[in-house]
Design a protein around this motif. Structure first.
Motif, PDB file in Angstrom:
ATOM      1  N   THR A  41       0.813  -1.305   0.216  1.00 43.03           N
ATOM      2  CA  THR A  41       0.173  -0.011   0.070  1.00 43.03           C
ATOM      3  C   THR A  41       1.020   1.293   0.058  1.00 43.03           C
ATOM      4  O   THR A  41       0.596   2.171  -0.558  1.00 43.03           O
ATOM      5  CB  THR A  41      -0.954   0.137   1.116  1.00 43.03           C
ATOM      6  N   GLU A  42       1.905   1.264   0.582  1.00 48.40           N
ATOM      7  CA  GLU A  42       2.899   2.377   1.034  1.00 48.40           C
ATOM      8  C   GLU A  42       3.458   2.682  -0.524  1.00 48.40           C
ATOM      9  O   GLU A  42       3.506   3.574  -1.047  1.00 48.40           O
ATOM     10  CB  GLU A  42       3.884   2.257   2.004  1.00 48.40           C
ATOM     11  N   ILE A  43       3.859   1.646  -1.262  1.00 49.99           N
ATOM     12  CA  ILE A  43       4.473   1.899  -2.431  1.00 49.99           C
ATOM     13  C   ILE A  43       3.361   2.258  -3.670  1.00 49.99           C
ATOM     14  O   ILE A  43       3.564   3.081  -4.314  1.00 49.99           O
ATOM     15  CB  ILE A  43       5.118   0.480  -2.947  1.00 49.99           C
ATOM     16  N   ALA A  44       2.231   1.620  -3.481  1.00 50.75           N
ATOM     17  CA  ALA A  44       1.149   2.181  -4.396  1.00 50.75           C
ATOM     18  C   ALA A  44       1.008   3.653  -4.242  1.00 50.75           C
ATOM     19  O   ALA A  44       0.767   4.176  -5.303  1.00 50.75           O
ATOM     20  CB  ALA A  44      -0.185   1.320  -4.229  1.00 50.75           C
ATOM     21  N   ARG A  45       0.909   4.073  -3.218  1.00 51.44           N
ATOM     22  CA  ARG A  45       0.716   5.751  -2.628  1.00 51.44           C
ATOM     23  C   ARG A  45       1.819   6.414  -3.189  1.00 51.44           C
ATOM     24  O   ARG A  45       1.590   7.411  -3.909  1.00 51.44           O
ATOM     25  CB  ARG A  45       0.505   5.748  -1.297  1.00 51.44           C
ATOM     26  N   MET A  46       2.932   5.823  -3.135  1.00 54.07           N
ATOM     27  CA  MET A  46       4.188   6.603  -3.483  1.00 54.07           C
ATOM     28  C   MET A  46       4.482   6.716  -4.944  1.00 54.07           C
ATOM     29  O   MET A  46       4.913   7.788  -5.342  1.00 54.07           O
ATOM     30  CB  MET A  46       5.576   5.945  -2.649  1.00 54.07           C
ATOM     31  N   VAL A  47       4.047   5.796  -5.846  1.00 53.44           N
ATOM     32  CA  VAL A  47       4.168   5.730  -7.307  1.00 53.44           C
ATOM     33  C   VAL A  47       2.784   6.100  -7.878  1.00 53.44           C
ATOM     34  O   VAL A  47       2.777   6.326  -9.017  1.00 53.44           O
ATOM     35  CB  VAL A  47       4.798   4.399  -7.708  1.00 53.44           C
ATOM     36  N   GLY A  48       1.764   6.447  -7.057  1.00 54.23           N
ATOM     37  CA  GLY A  48       0.512   6.527  -7.665  1.00 54.23           C
ATOM     38  C   GLY A  48      -0.216   5.745  -8.527  1.00 54.23           C
ATOM     39  O   GLY A  48      -0.608   6.069  -9.592  1.00 54.23           O
ATOM     40  N   VAL A  49      -0.333   4.533  -8.137  1.00 55.81           N
ATOM     41  CA  VAL A  49      -1.102   3.367  -8.813  1.00 55.81           C
ATOM     42  C   VAL A  49      -1.838   2.470  -7.781  1.00 55.81           C
ATOM     43  O   VAL A  49      -1.860   2.868  -6.520  1.00 55.81           O
ATOM     44  CB  VAL A  49      -0.148   2.559  -9.337  1.00 55.81           C
ATOM     45  N   HIS A  50      -2.700   1.835  -8.200  1.00 54.74           N
ATOM     46  CA  HIS A  50      -3.586   0.883  -7.544  1.00 54.74           C
ATOM     47  C   HIS A  50      -2.630  -0.259  -6.817  1.00 54.74           C
ATOM     48  O   HIS A  50      -1.748  -0.676  -7.481  1.00 54.74           O
ATOM     49  CB  HIS A  50      -4.590   0.338  -8.228  1.00 54.74           C
TER      50      HIS A  50
END
Length: 171
Positions: A41-50
Motif C-alpha cells: 500500500t505504501e508503494i502504491a501511494r508513493m508511485v501513484g498506482v492501485h
C-alpha cells in the motif's frame, strides 16, 4: 496552422517522457521500494498506482527480477524514422520555416513533410507527420492570430485612450 513545441517542451533540450517511459519509471521506482522492504500500500501511494498493480509487479519481480518489469519494444512495424533522424528533424524545424525557403515562418503538415523528406530522405504521409510532431517531438497545434497587415498598434492605443472615452461619454 502552425506547429510549435508545446510549452513544457519549449526551452528544454530534453524531450518529454512518453507514456510507456513514465510507466516503466514507476515500475523501476517500485522495485527500488521493494528492495527497501516497503509495503504494498505504501508503494502504491508513493508511485501513484492501485495496490493491485504493485502486487502484480511484485510477483513479476520475484519471478523475473527487475528486467521483467522493463519496457519491451512495441509490437508492429518499426517507425520510419529512428531516434537520430527525429533529432535531425527537430533541429531542422527549430531553425524555422523561412530558413527552409518558405515565405512565412509557419509550419504546416505539408511543409514539415517536405523538410523531413529533404533532411532524411524519408517520405511521410500527413498522418505520420502529425504523429511525428505530437508524439515524438512533443509539439502541439498553434493557430496563428489573424491580424491585418496594416494594423498600427500606436494608433489603436491612441484611439483607446482619447477617442473611446469621448465616445463613451456621449454628446
Amino acid at each position: 496552422m502552425a506547429y510549435r513545441p508545446s510549452s513544457s517542451a519549449a526551452g528544454s533540450s530534453v524531450p518529454p517522457l512518453s507514456r510507456p517511459q513514465l510507466a516503466e519509471a514507476r515500475r523501476v521506482r517500485a522495485v527500488e521500494l521493494f528492495v527497501e522492504g516497503r509495503g504494498t500500500t505504501e508503494i502504491a501511494r508513493m508511485v501513484g498506482v492501485h495496490a493491485e498493480s504493485v502486487r502484480r509487479w511484485r510477483r513479476v519481480w520475484e519471478r523475473d527480477g527487475a528486467e521483467g518489469l522493463r519496457r519491451r519494444p512495441a509490437p508492429g512495424r518499426r517507425p520510419k524514422l529512428d531516434d537520430l533522424q527525429v533529432e535531425v528533424v527537430r533541429a531542422a524545424l527549430e531553425q524555422g520555416a523561412q530558413a527552409h525557403g518558405f515565405e512565412a515562418d509557419l509550419w504546416t503538415l505539408e511543409r514539415v513533410g517536405a523538410v523531413v523528406s529533404r533532411v532524411t530522405g524519408v517520405t511521410l504521409s500527413k498522418a505520420s507527420v502529425w504523429r511525428l510532431l505530437t508524439s515524438r517531438l512533443g509539439w502541439s497545434l498553434q493557430r496563428p492570430e489573424r491580424r491585418a497587415v496594416e494594423r498600427d498598434e500606436s494608433e489603436i492605443a491612441r484611439w483607446i485612450t482619447h477617442e473611446w472615452p469621448r465616445i463613451k461619454k456621449g454628446p
